[in-house]
Scaffold this motif. Structure first.
Motif: not given
Length: 836
Positions: A108-132
């Motif tokens: 539930g905290l993901l939208p608020a903290l998006l701009r502070f997350l790593p901008d890496t392929p691995e982080a992108h995949d983990r965020v995609r997994a969270l979204l789904e």
């Protein structure tokens, strides 16, 4: 241990009327001290230091973030708050990784903290997994779109959607719809972006066409395709110069041309200073400043070149150059940008660069001059305070207070006399006070004049009108009264002026007691030795009250350092003043000696004063006097133990024969309410639950988490609030969930859940946890309450929610919520509210 807890004394002084209506004998002084509310506890050691600004509600003032090794709870709370209030905040790479770990556990905290997350392929995949994988994110349309957009513009995910959005970009209301997606596609997938950009560049949307040309140009520069660069650059240069082109397009063209280095770039940019339309470009609802923005991106290189155009005979070039440098003001202020603009201070007609802006550039420059040492600005500032008014005079006065040049004092005095608005007069007067430009006699005369005015009905009315309408020239005070008002509210007179005021106050005590009382009340707040000497004299002469003692305790290091011989004579004389002297001196040996009980009056005063400053004393030695029930000494010993608030103090209080359950824990005066809200009153709930426990059929113990909602310390109705009350008998336990307007639901709690709850209380040492009280919060306030047949504990939690995570306070609240959210052990049933 002197000065151990001055903040507690400051808080007490802030809520008390410090003056005495009459003389107080030393024999009565200890009782008056005991009538004061106890001092608030020190809660800061129990929370993460990085979260204290969140608790205090001042996150914009944070200078240091939690370390990479802080708990995930602390990092999530801190950076979640920063996302709301600080655009400049940036976590370290290690903290970014830990934030990603944290949001995986709490999606539930993901939208608020998006701009502070790593901008890496691995982080992108983990965020995609969270979204789904998160049901909450799937149900929340707004959050889902936000996370998808973040992924789409940074990663390989949702590429088809990105291409579609970039393809559908268009001009819209002075802006470009789909701009971020078009720029993201150009960055992530040039093969897909190039045909889209070429189509837009040849299309019918002029703003979008320029943006597309700019992106094609930037990529050609990176690829080193110089022939293509020359063609695209020529098109951008033409657009930048085209006064008929949309403002957005010209802004985009200038930005693109200034982000790459090319021969003749700076000369070309400087040539744009001759175009008056570029100072403020309008496009739809937008106002654009391409020249100022270009200099702001490369100030070290461009400021000297632009400054060389200041004074150009072409007024447009001069004004555009001024606007570019004036852009660096307040938080962005730079000396190299301000210095060339100093002639503007002396001559308002020197440039028209600020016209059309509200507030104007010139005012912002004036408001920035107190940030650097530039004495060349003094003559101009003196002219402003003499000849201008309002915000301009106020800003110039503040800047002059940095230099305190004697030649400016006359100009400041004249400005004070002429300025029609009290709010602006205050700033001018503040400069005179800060520079020591007022004589002691002037200051004393002003304070006396204010006291005389404030002690009459008409004068009080005039002063109150000024406080509420300080910008209305009709409510201007007399000069001396206006000056005295400053000293009544924020300024402190010098030693000489303070001594004069105190002498005049003594002369007025018989003929004008109201004015003398007001002067005395002011003098108690002054950090001056003259004031401290006067306060000591009042106590020594048997005229002092608790309000006279509090300022001395607040600054007892200074009192002991300057007045030790006098205090030593008090100590040897015995009685109330001896007990006070022991605490003011911080003389531990003397305090221990007084605990022997040879001088009950001195011991009583010492315990009463020691409680106010939380002076550490041997608890068992203090506890020996609690049994003196019905005496002032027994009351003082009890107050000290209640203030000390530790487990040993609680045990000593419980041991008093025949005493009712002792409930320890600081609770300040209740907040104001906006109506008759009876279920928000913590003391009412405490009284009801106490009666339950004392009833032979009642529970053996009660644990409650009470809550209410505050808006700047005013309690208001909160339909979503709830009270959670755990009642425990030998053979069962129940949890009552009380919600405002909805009655109560009661459920049975299994033994293992009660055991886990008690384990949390033990682990977090809640029995010794002090109340946490932050000023002026807007949000829920909680109070933990425990009562059994012999004792009790209250812990108030008045703080912003984010500030208590990762602390015993946060885990205490979570322990209650775990009971609330656990599967019920048997059917729940509704109960009647206790007041029905």
């Amino acid at each position: 241990m002197k000065g151990r807890c001055p903040s507690a004394i400051i808080l007490l002084a802030g809520v008390l009327c410090l003056g005495s209506s009459g003389d107080v004998g030393t024999g009565d002084l200890a009782g008056e001290i005991l009538d004061l509310p106890p001092p608030p506890p020190d809660w800061e050691p129990y929370v993460d230091s990085a979260l204290i600004p969140l608790i205090l509600g001042s996150p914009r003032e944070i200078e240091e973030a939690p370390g990479d090794g802080a708990s995930v709870e602390v990092l999530l709370a801190f950076w979640g708050r920063m996302a709301q209030v600080r655009a400049d905040a940036e976590p370290s790479p290690a903290t970014r990784e830990r934030l990603l770990d944290g949001v995986e556990a709490r999606p539930g905290l993901l939208p608020a903290l998006l701009r502070f997350l790593p901008d890496t392929p691995e982080a992108h995949d983990r965020v995609r997994a969270l979204l789904e994988g998160s049901p909450n994110l799937r149900r929340d349309d707004r959050a889902r779109i936000e996370v998808r957009s973040w992924l789409m513009r940074r990663s390989r995910h949702f590429r088809r959607e990105l291409i579609a959005s970039a393809t559908q970009a268009a001009d819209e209301d002075g802006g470009i719809r789909g701009r971020e997606d078009l720029e993201a596609l150009s960055r992530l997938d040039w093969h897909a972006a190039e045909p889209v950009l070429k189509a837009h560049a040849a299309g019918q949307h002029p703003r979008l066409a320029v943006l597309s040309v700019a992106l094609l140009h930037n990529h050609a520069v990176e690829a080193g395709r110089w022939e293509e660069v020359d063609v695209l650059r020529a098109r951008l240069i033409k657009t930048a110069a085209d006064r008929d082109a949309p403002g957005r397009g010209r802004d985009v063209a200038i930005d693109a041309l200034m982000t790459s280095d090319w021969i003749g770039r700076d000369e070309w940019f400087l040539s744009l200073l001759g175009d008056g339309t570029l100072r403020r470009l309008h496009d739809g609802i937008y106002v654009l400043t391409p020249l100022q923005d270009a200099v702001a991106r490369d100030p070290g290189r461009l400021i000297p070149r632009v400054a060389a155009r200041i004074g150009n005979p072409d007024r447009t070039i001069h004004d555009n150059a001024v606007a570019c440098l004036a852009h660096f003001h307040l938080g962005r202020a730079r000396r190299d940008a301000l210095e060339p603009l100093l002639p503007w201070i002396e001559d308002p007609t020197w440039s028209s660069a600020g016209s059309g802006w509200s507030p104007g550039y010139r005012l912002r420059i004036l408001q920035s001059l107190d940030r650097f040492d530039m004495p060349d600005c003094i003559p101009g500032l003196m002219r402003v305070v003499r000849e201008e008014s309002g915000l301009y005079r106020e800003a110039a006065a503040r800047a002059l207070s940095r230099y305190c040049a004697p030649e400016s004092f006359t100009a400041l005095r004249e400005a004070f006399l002429r300025e029609p608005e009290e709010a602006r007069r205050r700033a001018v007067l503040r400069a005179l006070v800060d520079c020591g430009a007022l004589t002691d006699r002037e200051v004393a005369r002003a304070i006396v004049a204010f006291a005389h005015s404030a002690s009459s009905a008409g004068g009080r009315a005039a002063i109150e009108r000024v406080r509420t309408r300080s910008h209305d020239p009709e409510f201007r005070l007399e000069d001396d009264v206006s000056m005295g008002m400053l000293f009544s509210e924020e300024a402190t007179p010098g030693e000489g002026a303070a001594a004069l005021v105190l002498r005049e106050m003594e002369r007025l005590e018989r003929d004008h007691p109201e004015a003398a009382w007001l002067m005395a009340d002011m003098a108690r707040t002054w950090d001056r030795d003259a004031s401290r000497t006067w306060l000591l004299g009042r106590i020594e002469g048997g005229r002092g009250g608790a309000g006279d003692l509090l300022p001395l305790l607040q600054r007892r290091d200074a009192v002991a350092g300057r007045h030790e011989p006098r205090l030593r004579s008090w100590l040897s004389s015995g009685g109330t003043t001896a007990g006070l002297a022991a605490v003011l001196l911080g003389d531990r040996r003397a305090m221990i000696k007084l605990l022997s009980g040879d001088d009950p009056e001195a011991l009583t005063a010492m315990l009463a004063a020691a409680a106010l400053v939380r002076e550490p004393l041997p608890i068992d030695r203090v506890g020996a006097w609690v049994a003196e029930s019905g005496t002032l000494l027994g009351r003082a010993a009890r107050r000290y133990l209640e203030t000390e608030d530790g487990e040993r103090a609680e045990a000593l209080l419980e041991s008093i024969p025949g005493s009712a359950p002792v409930i320890l824990g600081y609770r300040p005066p209740p907040p104001r309410t906006n109506g008759a809200i009876r279920d928000m009153t913590f003391d009412v709930w405490e009284a009801m639950l106490r009666e339950e426990v004392l009833d032979p059929k009642g529970p053996d113990e009660v644990h409650a988490l009470l809550s209410r909602y505050l808006i700047h310390d005013v309690a208001v109705t909160n339909a979503g609030g709830e009270h959670l009350i755990l009642r425990v008998w030998d053979d069962r336990a129940t949890l009552t969930i009380h919600r405002e307007r909805a009655g109560e639901t009661v459920r049975t709690i299994p033994d293992d859940a009660v055991a886990r709850f008690r384990e949390t209380l033990e682990l977090e040492r809640v029995a010794a946890l002090p109340s946490l009280i932050a000023p002026q919060i807007t949000g829920p306030e909680y109070e933990y309450l425990r009562i059994d047949r012999s004792s009790g504990r209250r812990v108030l939690i008045r703080a912003f929610e984010d500030g208590t995570v990762g602390s015993p306070y946060g885990r205490l609240k979570e322990a209650f919520r775990s009971l609330r959210d656990a599967p019920p052990d048997g059917p729940a049933f509704r109960a009647v509210p206790p007041w029905a």
